[in-house]
Design a protein around this motif. Structure first.
Motif, short mmCIF file in Angstrom:
data_model
loop_
_atom_site.label_atom_id
_atom_site.label_comp_id
_atom_site.label_asym_id
_atom_site.label_seq_id
_atom_site.Cartn_x
_atom_site.Cartn_y
_atom_site.Cartn_z
N ASN A 51 7.07 3.24 -2.18
CA ASN A 51 7.31 3.61 -0.78
C ASN A 51 6.55 2.69 0.18
O ASN A 51 5.79 3.15 1.04
N PRO A 52 6.79 1.38 0.08
CA PRO A 52 6.00 0.43 0.88
C PRO A 52 6.39 0.36 2.35
O PRO A 52 5.60 -0.10 3.17
N THR A 53 7.62 0.80 2.69
CA THR A 53 8.13 0.55 4.04
C THR A 53 8.88 1.75 4.63
O THR A 53 10.07 1.66 4.93
N PRO A 54 8.23 2.88 4.84
CA PRO A 54 8.96 4.07 5.33
C PRO A 54 9.63 3.88 6.68
O PRO A 54 10.73 4.42 6.91
N ASN A 55 9.03 3.15 7.60
CA ASN A 55 9.64 2.97 8.91
C ASN A 55 10.83 2.03 8.86
O ASN A 55 11.85 2.27 9.52
N ILE A 56 10.73 0.96 8.07
CA ILE A 56 11.86 0.06 7.89
C ILE A 56 12.99 0.78 7.15
O ILE A 56 14.18 0.63 7.49
N ASP A 57 12.63 1.60 6.17
CA ASP A 57 13.64 2.37 5.44
C ASP A 57 14.37 3.33 6.36
O ASP A 57 15.59 3.53 6.25
N ARG A 58 13.64 3.93 7.29
CA ARG A 58 14.26 4.85 8.25
C ARG A 58 15.22 4.11 9.15
O ARG A 58 16.30 4.61 9.50
N LEU A 59 14.86 2.90 9.53
CA LEU A 59 15.75 2.07 10.34
C LEU A 59 17.06 1.83 9.58
O LEU A 59 18.15 1.89 10.17
N LEU A 214 -3.05 1.30 -2.45
CA LEU A 214 -2.63 0.86 -3.79
C LEU A 214 -3.78 0.50 -4.71
O LEU A 214 -3.57 -0.06 -5.78
N ARG A 215 -5.01 0.84 -4.31
CA ARG A 215 -6.17 0.45 -5.12
C ARG A 215 -6.05 0.94 -6.56
O ARG A 215 -6.38 0.21 -7.51
N TYR A 282 -2.14 -10.17 -6.55
CA TYR A 282 -1.15 -10.80 -5.67
C TYR A 282 -0.31 -9.74 -4.97
O TYR A 282 -0.21 -9.71 -3.73
N LEU A 283 0.29 -8.86 -5.74
CA LEU A 283 1.20 -7.87 -5.16
C LEU A 283 0.48 -6.86 -4.27
O LEU A 283 1.01 -6.45 -3.24
N LYS A 284 -0.71 -6.46 -4.64
CA LYS A 284 -1.43 -5.49 -3.81
C LYS A 284 -1.79 -6.08 -2.46
O LYS A 284 -1.62 -5.44 -1.41
N ASP A 285 -2.26 -7.31 -2.46
CA ASP A 285 -2.59 -7.96 -1.18
C ASP A 285 -1.32 -8.18 -0.35
O ASP A 285 -1.31 -7.98 0.88
N TYR A 286 -0.27 -8.60 -1.00
CA TYR A 286 1.02 -8.84 -0.33
C TYR A 286 1.54 -7.54 0.29
O TYR A 286 1.94 -7.51 1.47
N LYS A 291 2.42 -3.29 4.58
CA LYS A 291 2.08 -1.97 5.12
C LYS A 291 1.65 -2.08 6.59
O LYS A 291 2.01 -1.24 7.42
N GLY A 292 0.92 -3.15 6.92
CA GLY A 292 0.52 -3.38 8.30
C GLY A 292 1.70 -3.63 9.21
O GLY A 292 1.72 -3.18 10.37
N ILE A 293 2.70 -4.35 8.71
CA ILE A 293 3.93 -4.56 9.48
C ILE A 293 4.63 -3.24 9.73
O ILE A 293 5.01 -2.90 10.86
N ASP A 294 4.82 -2.47 8.66
CA ASP A 294 5.58 -1.23 8.76
C ASP A 294 4.90 -0.23 9.71
O ASP A 294 5.57 0.42 10.52
N ASP A 295 3.60 -0.12 9.63
CA ASP A 295 2.89 0.80 10.54
C ASP A 295 3.04 0.35 11.98
O ASP A 295 3.21 1.18 12.89
#
Length: 524
Positions: A51-59, A214-215, A282-286, A291-295
């Motif tokens: 669930n990395p992008t709830p706001n984009i998914d809603r769009l 995601l830690r 790699y993936l966690k940092d990416y 997540k910062g974009i989506d928020d």
């Protein structure tokens, strides 16, 4: 008298209705940098469960999700140039990261201003020359910084000395600047705003508030990072795998010069363990950057609703290209493989787009500008090579639409050791030719910063073809080029590939050494 009053009221009501019906929509074009479609929940795939992008998914659920959108050159500057110009690289003059888009070819803002739009670009620009055809700009110099970024801002002096300092993470600062611009816009005109994030471009510097995100999560891994005996060719692996430690920067310790194992783990790990540990980091940092974009988009969307702009604003979310997230043990973009060349593209247009729509039309980044221009009420200019897909958006069929997309990556070996190649992607198949040579003569290398930084740029890598059956092999694990069952399909694809190279003015008549390679190996 009552009858006259009723008639007058009907006329006034009809006039107001007509004004509302034909009022031009506002447009916000949101673009991330290297945000792969398969790192968006709405596109499914192995990362969707996070669930990395709830706001984009809603769009996407409230609008239209495009499943087959691709760039014609998966690298920042050329892709952005195609988006702004509606043209392919040899026409707009931007072949690689050393290119710059001439001011007079910043066609998209020029055309939208003619339709009465106020235009702005805020965030990453990466096209070198001043974005002078926008009414307002506040853009990062080159790549810009993740933290406390400096911007070039219109009205603060002459380009490129017109710098302003800011504090905070770039995703927050860019979104703040977009909201501030919208608050102070000319409310008598429709607006077109390009909201361009720096994230999640490497090296994935996220805001500290996401350090725990995601830690304790194990990120799903692609099987092809570990095992893929049928993938590739001599052009992507070397003869008998002799170039596996040279071609294509890696996640694992495979690559001798550039790997995430080296970057994240300091070369302390080897083999399967190096791939696993480096991939997780790699993936966690990416994904923390994403997540910062989506928020921030959640914050922007709430502002639009509060200001009463939501219903008459088209919102588009995309990325300048995709990203290899460990598939085939590759990192970065550049490749013609699906994860790299695919662009996410989601559009919401209330009252026009049916919520939850999903489209598989073959679209590329040259089509964006024509579509936006036609949405604004004009026609696609003859000088543009892309095509408007406004009919699709409005629920109508497209006429004589393309059946294949041309792709070309020019930057042989530079940065991530990816060989130069071109090809064609249809809905069902992908044909790739590795010609493996830089387009510049070696005598010109010296003027470029990369000449001494990367090994073997002047050398040709093996020339070979790859064919992938996307219906039966969507992960591109089996190169079918030498399979006799695909002989007729390959012939048809080559015919279309040659045709498009001519029609799009993408031949190699100006690069005779490359043309010799193509002619020598066309029928291999």
């Amino acid at each position: 008298m009552k009858a006259k009053l009723c008639l007058l009221q009907l006329v006034l009501s009809a006039t107001v209705f007509a004004q509302e019906t034909y009022k031009q929509p506002n447009i916000i074009f949101i673009m991330a940098d290297d945000h792969a479609a398969h790192a968006i929940g709405a596109y499914g795939g192995r990362l969707a469960g996070l669930n990395p992008t709830p706001n984009i998914d809603r769009l996407a659920s409230e609008g239209m999700l495009f499943k087959n959108v691709f760039c014609n050159n998966s690298i920042c500057t050329p892709s952005r140039a195609s988006i702004i110009s509606g043209q392919y690289p040899q026409t707009n003059g931007v072949l690689d990261l050393d290119g710059s888009l001439e001011t007079e070819k910043q066609y998209l803002p020029i055309e939208l201003k003619r339709q009465g739009y106020q235009t702005a670009i805020i965030g990453k620009w990466h096209l070198v020359n001043e974005p002078a055809n926008f009414d307002y700009y506040k853009v990062l110099p080159s790549q810009g910084k993740y933290f406390n970024p400096v911007f070039n801002e219109k009205g603060k002096g002459n380009w490129p000395q017109n710098t302003v300092k800011t504090e905070g993470h770039s995703s927050d600062v860019i979104t703040n600047s977009v909201i501030e611009y919208l608050e102070n816009r000319d409310k008598k005109k429709p607006f077109f705003v390009m909201h361009h994030f720096k994230a999640p471009h490497g090296m994935f510097e996220y805001a500290p508030r996401y350090s725990d995100y995601l830690r304790n999560t194990e990120i799903p891994e692609p099987a092809s990072m570990y095992y893929q005996p049928g993938w590739g060719s001599e052009g992507s692996r070397g003869v008998n795998d002799s170039l596996r430690n040279y071609i294509g920067s890696s996640v694992s310790d495979r690559h001798q010069y550039q790997s995430y194992n080296s970057y994240f783990c300091g070369d302390s790990l080897q083999g399967l363990e190096s791939a696993h540990i480096a991939y997780q980091r790699y993936l966690k940092d990416y994904l923390r950057c994403i997540k910062g974009i989506d928020d921030n988009l959640g914050r922007l969307f709430e502002f639009l609703k509060t200001e009463g702009l939501w219903e008459n604003t088209i919102i588009i979310y995309t990325s300048d290209q995709g990203m290899m997230l460990g598939e085939h043990d590759l990192q970065d973009k550049r490749w013609m493989y699906e994860e790299s060349m695919r662009m996410p593209f989601i559009m919401q247009w209330p009252k026009t787009i049916k919520p939850g729509s999903s489209i598989d039309l073959l679209i590329n980044n040259t089509d964006f500008a024509p579509t936006l221009i036609e949405i604004a009420g004009s026609k696609t200019p003859d000088y543009m090579q892309g095509h408007s897909f406004i009919n699709t958006i409005e629920g109508k069929p497209e006429k004589k639409w393309r059946t294949g997309l041309y792709y070309r990556y020019w930057m042989h070996i530079v940065h991530h050791y990816v060989p130069a190649h071109f090809g064609l992607r249809t809905k069902d198949y992908k044909l790739i030719f590795y010609y493996g040579k830089h387009y510049l003569p070696e005598s010109e290398f010296g003027k470029h910063y990369w000449a001494k930084s990367y090994h073997g740029i002047a050398n040709e890598t093996p020339h070979s073809w790859e064919l992938y059956d996307l219906r039966n092999d969507p992960q591109e694990l089996h190169n079918r080029y030498h399979d006799p069952a695909y002989k007729e399909i390959i012939s048809e694809l080559k015919t279309e590939l040659a045709k498009q190279r001519e029609e799009l003015r993408e031949t190699d008549e100006n690069y005779p050494e490359i043309q010799k390679i193509i002619e020598a190996h066309w029928n291999d």
